[in-house]
Scaffold this active site. Structure first.
Site, PDB file in Angstrom:
ATOM      1  N   LYS A 180       0.980  -0.896   0.457  1.00  0.00           N
ATOM      2  CA  LYS A 180       0.278   0.158   0.141  1.00  0.00           C
ATOM      3  C   LYS A 180       0.724   1.100   0.048  1.00  0.00           C
ATOM      4  CE  LYS A 180      -1.986   2.564   3.155  1.00  0.00           C
ATOM      5  NZ  LYS A 180      -2.208   4.286   2.454  1.00  0.00           N
ATOM      6  N   GLY A 231       7.084   4.712   8.071  1.00  0.00           N
ATOM      7  CA  GLY A 231       6.002   5.989   8.253  1.00  0.00           C
ATOM      8  C   GLY A 231       6.738   6.666   9.819  1.00  0.00           C
ATOM      9  N   SER A 232       5.190   7.458  10.212  1.00  0.00           N
ATOM     10  CA  SER A 232       5.854   8.151  11.448  1.00  0.00           C
ATOM     11  C   SER A 232       5.450   7.389  12.340  1.00  0.00           C
ATOM     12  CB  SER A 232       4.331   9.130  11.423  1.00  0.00           C
ATOM     13  OG  SER A 232       2.920   8.492  11.819  1.00  0.00           O
ATOM     14  N   THR A 235       1.080   6.707  13.562  1.00  0.00           N
ATOM     15  CA  THR A 235       0.692   5.410  12.693  1.00  0.00           C
ATOM     16  C   THR A 235       1.324   4.528  13.213  1.00  0.00           C
ATOM     17  OG1 THR A 235       0.593   7.095  10.911  1.00  0.00           O
ATOM     18  CG2 THR A 235       0.550   5.081  10.522  1.00  0.00           C
ATOM     19  N   GLU A 254       9.467   1.265  10.355  1.00  0.00           N
ATOM     20  CA  GLU A 254      10.761   1.922  10.141  1.00  0.00           C
ATOM     21  C   GLU A 254       9.872   3.480   9.665  1.00  0.00           C
ATOM     22  OE1 GLU A 254      13.766   2.340   9.502  1.00  0.00           O
ATOM     23  OE2 GLU A 254      14.239   0.033   9.386  1.00  0.00           O
ATOM     24  N   CYS A 289      13.275  10.474   6.985  1.00  0.00           N
ATOM     25  CA  CYS A 289      13.511  10.447   8.534  1.00  0.00           C
ATOM     26  C   CYS A 289      14.799  10.556   8.874  1.00  0.00           C
ATOM     27  CB  CYS A 289      13.043   8.581   8.257  1.00  0.00           C
ATOM     28  SG  CYS A 289      14.186   8.099   7.504  1.00  0.00           S
ATOM     29  N   GLU A 390      10.214  15.823  15.303  1.00  0.00           N
ATOM     30  CA  GLU A 390      10.407  15.484  14.026  1.00  0.00           C
ATOM     31  C   GLU A 390       9.582  16.791  13.018  1.00  0.00           C
ATOM     32  OE1 GLU A 390       9.039  12.298  11.804  1.00  0.00           O
ATOM     33  OE2 GLU A 390      11.073  12.228  11.187  1.00  0.00           O
TER      34      GLU A 390
HETATM   35  P1  NAD Z   1       2.546   8.297   7.999  1.00  0.00           P
HETATM   36  O1  NAD Z   1       2.280   7.448   8.851  1.00  0.00           O
HETATM   37  O2  NAD Z   1       1.617   9.137   8.390  1.00  0.00           O
HETATM   38  O3  NAD Z   1       1.718   7.551   6.945  1.00  0.00           O
HETATM   39  C1  NAD Z   1       2.908   6.500   6.625  1.00  0.00           C
HETATM   40  C2  NAD Z   1       0.938   5.339   5.484  1.00  0.00           C
HETATM   41  O4  NAD Z   1       0.368   4.651   7.106  1.00  0.00           O
HETATM   42  C3  NAD Z   1       0.519   5.861   4.516  1.00  0.00           C
HETATM   43  O5  NAD Z   1       0.301   4.874   3.787  1.00  0.00           O
HETATM   44  C4  NAD Z   1      -0.581   5.991   5.456  1.00  0.00           C
HETATM   45  O6  NAD Z   1      -2.140   6.004   4.625  1.00  0.00           O
HETATM   46  C5  NAD Z   1      -0.554   4.706   6.692  1.00  0.00           C
HETATM   47  N1  NAD Z   1      -1.543   4.653   7.635  1.00  0.00           N
HETATM   48  C6  NAD Z   1      -2.428   5.846   7.975  1.00  0.00           C
HETATM   49  N2  NAD Z   1      -2.921   5.488   8.983  1.00  0.00           N
HETATM   50  C7  NAD Z   1      -2.894   4.315   9.408  1.00  0.00           C
HETATM   51  C8  NAD Z   1      -3.765   3.048   9.606  1.00  0.00           C
HETATM   52  N3  NAD Z   1      -4.214   3.578  11.179  1.00  0.00           N
HETATM   53  N4  NAD Z   1      -3.119   1.232   9.538  1.00  0.00           N
HETATM   54  C9  NAD Z   1      -2.335   1.411   8.761  1.00  0.00           C
HETATM   55  N5  NAD Z   1      -1.537   1.939   7.631  1.00  0.00           N
HETATM   56  C10 NAD Z   1      -1.513   3.433   7.727  1.00  0.00           C
HETATM   57  O7  NAD Z   1       3.976   9.219   7.020  1.00  0.00           O
HETATM   58  P2  NAD Z   1       3.947   9.907   6.048  1.00  0.00           P
HETATM   59  O8  NAD Z   1       3.515  11.326   6.593  1.00  0.00           O
HETATM   60  O9  NAD Z   1       3.383   9.622   4.920  1.00  0.00           O
HETATM   61  O10 NAD Z   1       5.394  10.015   6.273  1.00  0.00           O
HETATM   62  C11 NAD Z   1       6.437  10.627   6.999  1.00  0.00           C
HETATM   63  C12 NAD Z   1       6.590  10.012   8.589  1.00  0.00           C
HETATM   64  O11 NAD Z   1       7.469   8.816   7.651  1.00  0.00           O
HETATM   65  C13 NAD Z   1       7.960  10.745   9.155  1.00  0.00           C
HETATM   66  O12 NAD Z   1       7.709  10.377  10.480  1.00  0.00           O
HETATM   67  C14 NAD Z   1       9.013   9.844   8.825  1.00  0.00           C
HETATM   68  O13 NAD Z   1       9.872   9.429   9.685  1.00  0.00           O
HETATM   69  C15 NAD Z   1       9.066   8.013   8.557  1.00  0.00           C
HETATM   70  N6  NAD Z   1      10.598   7.512   7.457  1.00  0.00           N
HETATM   71  C16 NAD Z   1      10.837   7.138   8.542  1.00  0.00           C
HETATM   72  C17 NAD Z   1      11.461   6.302   7.059  1.00  0.00           C
HETATM   73  C18 NAD Z   1      12.645   5.860   7.748  1.00  0.00           C
HETATM   74  O14 NAD Z   1      12.603   4.327   7.069  1.00  0.00           O
HETATM   75  N7  NAD Z   1      12.768   5.443   9.138  1.00  0.00           N
HETATM   76  C19 NAD Z   1      11.194   6.174   5.497  1.00  0.00           C
HETATM   77  C20 NAD Z   1      10.542   7.486   5.440  1.00  0.00           C
HETATM   78  C21 NAD Z   1       9.582   8.158   6.255  1.00  0.00           C
END
Ligand code: NAD
Length: 486
Positions: A180, A231-232, A235, A254, A289, A390
């Site tokens: 996804k 992601g964050s 989440t 991650e 990140c 962040e």
């Molecule tokens: P996000 O957490 O808002 O969304 C990430 C994904 O999760 C999206 O596909 C979203 O649709 C999905 N999602 C949202 N709610 C969900 C739920 N309840 N259940 C399952 N899936 C759900 O993050 P973002 O704004 O897309 O990305 C930014 C964040 O990602 C930052 O915190 C960044 O540091 C982190 N990030 C981490 C790495 C790493 O390798 N550590 C790499 C890139 C980004």
């Protein structure tokens, strides 16, 4: 008039049961270019029913996929790599238009996708077990077996790279995958689906577009035993909670970072300044990140480093992401731009000194889209929000320190622990400091470079699990022990 480039609007489709598919709900997500505000296409807004279809196809396909030899599965991955390579220009155009990231950086993303598929294809034969002797009449051995169906949910900032990086190792290990992409930049994943539909057997890879509802349905699906998420923190925690309500699942996370870059007094000032700017990943507007967004500079060289860093940041060329010499593009969405602007207000209210940027740029091309100047705060204290939270944007905070124990305590005082950098010519001091930092990936006298086989992942709330290299491949298998009595 807006003069920045864009692409013609595209219609993406999901990949389910080997077919390109629209959503059962019939709804679409509109994709807007961050750099021009133009409508650049749409993708299906998937539903729980679409996830159900995808998991069912993935489950049916998994037995035959796992029954192939490693060489056969690797061959499919290599074919996918070749097909992506043949579509580089199209993928690049979609990726630049939909992320707002500059083309120079995104070229690296596309080539890393191809390389990652080839790397894990080659690593497949390393999926070995152990033999463990115990006594003269007993032999123990272990086998590595795939989980079955893997769910991969990713963030917006490197849409294609995070998609492809996350499918290579589970596939070669014999799993099938449901991917996804982020609803903020989903177009390149739909093109990946189109390409994969011509290369992979039906059901081996499914791509379901949509928002949190789709992600949640993947997480909660009882047949998806292994989840990998980028992601964050918010989440990530929601995913752990939701999965735990259904079953025991293996989850790698991650997550975010607020990464420290520590400069000792003996570090070379000009090199430090260049590295500090590079470490901020302004090439992705700071939306990374691993950005080293907290620069801790020793009191004795503080003013000089601030001056050099500020000069470099002011010289960053911000503009059309499609131009080769652009060093910084546009912020992913209006909402994220508003959040970044808010952090500038917070920093100023807290007493930090704004020494570069801090506002939207003006001029031709910047009238539309989500633009923000590369920004630096000096005289930041660790108790300020701009030093603790962040921002995921182009804001660097520079802090002052004079005592080694104190700077390490400050560096470790946030919830995150992803990357860190330490600069000094004293190798003992460098290694001692690195050992005390609660971070998963540390550069000594360097920043920002990543090596394919070196494990990457976070301490504390930055995540759990390690990606890249053999450990990632193992993580998509369960180890089975068999004891043979002779
Ligand atoms: P996000 O957490 O808002 O969304 C990430 C994904 O999760 C999206 O596909 C979203 O649709 C999905 N999602 C949202 N709610 C969900 C739920 N309840 N259940 C399952 N899936 C759900 O993050 P973002 O704004 O897309 O990305 C930014 C964040 O990602 C930052 O915190 C960044 O540091 C982190 N990030 C981490 C790495 C790493 O390798 N550590 C790499 C890139 C980004």
């Amino acid at each position: 008039m807006n003069q920045f480039k864009t692409i013609p609007a595209a219609t993406g489709r999901m990949l389910i049961e080997g077919q390109l598919s629209e959503s059962l709900g019939g709804k679409w997500i509109t994709c807007i270019s961050p750099s021009t505000g133009a409508d650049i296409g749409k993708v299906p807004d998937g539903t729980t029913g679409d996830v159900e279809r995808a998991v069912s196809a993935a489950q049916s396909a998994q037995t035959n996929w796992a029954a192939l030899s490693v060489a056969q599965r690797a061959h499919y991955l290599l074919k996918l790599a070749d097909a992506l390579a043949a579509s580089t220009d199209e993928l690049l155009a979609i990726e630049v238009a939909s992320t707002g990231n500059s083309i120079t950086g995104m070229k690296g993303d596309i080539s890393s996708c191809i390389e990652r598929l080839r790397y894990f294809a080659g690593l497949g034969y390393e999926l070995q077990g152990n033999t463990i002797p115990e006594s003269s009449n007993k032999l123990n051995l272990t086998l590595r077996e795939p989980y079955g169906v893997v769910g991969r949910i990713v963030a917006f900032n490197h849409p294609l790279a995070m998609a492809v990086h996350g499918i290579a190792s589970p596939l070669v290990a014999g799993n099938t995958v449901i991917l996804k992409p982020s609803e903020q930049c989903p177009l390149s994943a739909t093109l990946l689906g189109e390409i994969a539909s011509k290369v992979l057997p039906a059901g081996v890879l499914s791509i379901v577009t949509g928002g949190a509802e789709v992600g949640n349905a993947i997480v909660r699906h009882p047949q998806v035993k292994r989840l990998s998420f980028v992601g964050s923190v918010r989440t990530g925690l929601a995913i752990q909670r939701a999965a735990a309500e259904v079953a025991v699942k293996s989850i790698s996370l991650e997550l975010g970072g607020k990464n420290p870059f520590i400069v000792f007094p003996d570090a070379p000032i000009e090199q430090v300044a260049k590295a500090a700017v590079l470490g901020m990943n302004f090439i992705w507007q700071g939306q990374s990140c691993s950005s080293t967004s907290r620069l801790f500079v020793h009191d004795s060289i503080y003013d000089e480093v601030v001056q050099h860093v500020t000069e470099h940041v002011r010289a960053i060329r911000i503009g059309d992401p499609f131009e080769d010499d652009t060093q910084m593009g546009a912020i992913v969405s209006q909402a994220h731009l508003a959040s970044i602007e808010n952090y500038v207000r917070i920093g100023q209210d807290e007493g930090a000194r704004l020494v570069a940027g801090g506002k939207r740029p003006t001029g031709t091309g910047f009238e539309k889209g989500n633009w923000f100047e590369p920004t630096v705060f000096s005289e930041v204290r660790q108790d300020m929000r701009v030093a603790r939270e962040e921002i995921f944007g182009p804001i660097l905070s520079i802090l002052r320190w004079s005592d080694t124990d104190e700077v390490i305590d400050m560096a470790n005082s946030v919830e995150y622990g992803l990357t860190a950098a330490v600069w000094t010519s004293d190798i003992t001091k460098a290694i001692t400091t690195a050992k005390r930092l609660q971070s998963g990936y540390i550069w000594i006298n360097g920043v920002n470079t990543h090596v394919r086989s070196v494990p990457f992942g976070g301490y504390k709330n930055s995540g759990t699990g390690r990606e890249r290299g053999i450990e990632e491949l193992y993580s998509y298998t369960e180890e089975k022990s068999i004891q043979i009595t002779l």
